[in-house]
Design a protein around this motif. Structure first.
Motif, PDB file in Angstrom:
ATOM      1  N   PRO A 160      23.842   3.941 -48.434  1.00 17.58           N
ATOM      2  CA  PRO A 160      23.747   2.491 -48.215  1.00 17.58           C
ATOM      3  C   PRO A 160      22.952   2.136 -46.957  1.00 17.58           C
ATOM      4  O   PRO A 160      22.878   2.913 -46.008  1.00 17.58           O
ATOM      5  N   ALA A 161      22.388   0.957 -46.972  1.00 16.12           N
ATOM      6  CA  ALA A 161      21.722   0.431 -45.779  1.00 16.12           C
ATOM      7  C   ALA A 161      22.791  -0.024 -44.796  1.00 16.12           C
ATOM      8  O   ALA A 161      23.861  -0.507 -45.199  1.00 16.12           O
ATOM      9  N   HIS A 162      22.531   0.149 -43.514  1.00 20.21           N
ATOM     10  CA  HIS A 162      23.451  -0.307 -42.474  1.00 20.21           C
ATOM     11  C   HIS A 162      22.969  -1.680 -42.012  1.00 20.21           C
ATOM     12  O   HIS A 162      21.920  -1.793 -41.381  1.00 20.21           O
ATOM     13  N   VAL A 163      23.733  -2.714 -42.345  1.00 21.66           N
ATOM     14  CA  VAL A 163      23.357  -4.090 -42.031  1.00 21.66           C
ATOM     15  C   VAL A 163      24.034  -4.510 -40.735  1.00 21.66           C
ATOM     16  O   VAL A 163      25.248  -4.360 -40.588  1.00 21.66           O
ATOM     17  N   THR A 164      23.240  -5.016 -39.801  1.00 27.29           N
ATOM     18  CA  THR A 164      23.761  -5.549 -38.543  1.00 27.29           C
ATOM     19  C   THR A 164      23.114  -6.911 -38.299  1.00 27.29           C
ATOM     20  O   THR A 164      22.031  -7.201 -38.811  1.00 27.29           O
ATOM     21  N   ALA A 165      23.808  -7.738 -37.542  1.00 31.29           N
ATOM     22  CA  ALA A 165      23.284  -9.065 -37.226  1.00 31.29           C
ATOM     23  C   ALA A 165      23.742  -9.467 -35.842  1.00 31.29           C
ATOM     24  O   ALA A 165      24.850  -9.154 -35.421  1.00 31.29           O
ATOM     25  N   ARG A 210      19.059  -1.129 -41.754  1.00 30.07           N
ATOM     26  CA  ARG A 210      18.535   0.194 -41.406  1.00 30.07           C
ATOM     27  C   ARG A 210      18.835   1.163 -42.539  1.00 30.07           C
ATOM     28  O   ARG A 210      19.978   1.346 -42.942  1.00 30.07           O
ATOM     29  N   ARG A 211      17.798   1.795 -43.034  1.00 31.63           N
ATOM     30  CA  ARG A 211      17.914   2.837 -44.052  1.00 31.63           C
ATOM     31  C   ARG A 211      17.522   4.167 -43.435  1.00 31.63           C
ATOM     32  O   ARG A 211      17.256   4.251 -42.246  1.00 31.63           O
ATOM     33  N   ARG A 269      14.367  -2.649 -40.914  1.00 30.89           N
ATOM     34  CA  ARG A 269      13.658  -3.913 -41.121  1.00 30.89           C
ATOM     35  C   ARG A 269      14.509  -5.005 -40.504  1.00 30.89           C
ATOM     36  O   ARG A 269      15.728  -4.979 -40.622  1.00 30.89           O
ATOM     37  N   ARG A 270      13.839  -5.961 -39.866  1.00 24.63           N
ATOM     38  CA  ARG A 270      14.547  -7.002 -39.136  1.00 24.63           C
ATOM     39  C   ARG A 270      13.862  -8.346 -39.350  1.00 24.63           C
ATOM     40  O   ARG A 270      12.640  -8.413 -39.406  1.00 24.63           O
TER      41      ARG A 270
END
Length: 170
Positions: free
Chosen positions: A62-67, A75-76, A81-82
């Motif tokens: 899975p992609a690690h999603v942060t905000a 992040r893969r 990508r941002r």
């Protein structure tokens, strides 16, 4: 790592990585057992099964999603990508095997993320929604108001259901 200070992230990401690893390992073990049981095991076949199991792991990773304040990142394995959420110009929901969200900002950056991390982590959703509202108020958000409203209703429903489940009121 200073930019991650105070950032919201997907709390289920580590569990999802473990599940991907267990799936790949389970497939590898099953294929090896079948090969050994049939008497057809060779080193080359074992390496082929390992490669197949690794491929499954990579597909499921899975992609690690942060905000954070005015940004969202995915992040893969091969990079990050941002987008700037306060500069969003487009938000599109994409249907398919899993629902995804395509975000584009005024700087030309784009991020494609799975909806599950946003719906399962109210902090992530709040950071995205906060930035998108600012972009909309500034007149930048050209496409996606309706999609954001639908997602907001869905996120609120998911959060309420989770609260009811935890409190035993379901």
């Amino acid at each position: 790592m200073e930019h991650l200070k105070g950032a919201a992230h997907d709390h289920r990401w580590a569990r999802d990585v473990r599940e991907a690893a267990w799936s790949g390992g389970g497939l590898h073990a099953a294929l090896l057992l079948i090969d050994c049981g049939s008497g057809r095991f060779t080193l080359w076949r074992g390496m082929l099964w390992a490669a197949l199991a690794l491929l499954l792991f990579l597909v499921l990773f899975p992609a690690h999603v942060t905000a954070g304040e005015n940004w969202l990142a995915s992040r893969r394995l091969l990079g990050e990508r941002r987008v700037r959420t306060d500069l969003l110009v487009s938000v599109r929901c994409l249907d398919g095997v899993s629902q995804r969200l395509l975000l584009r900002d005024a700087l030309g950056a784009q991020v494609l993320i799975d909806l599950r991390p946003l719906l399962n982590n109210p902090d992530l959703w709040h950071r995205l929604e906060e930035g998108a509202r600012k972009a909309d108020a500034d007149g930048l958000l050209l496409c996606g108001r309706t999609a954001l409203q639908r997602l907001s209703v869905r996120a609120d429903r998911e959060t309420a259901l989770a609260v009811f489940k935890v409190s035993g009121l379901e």
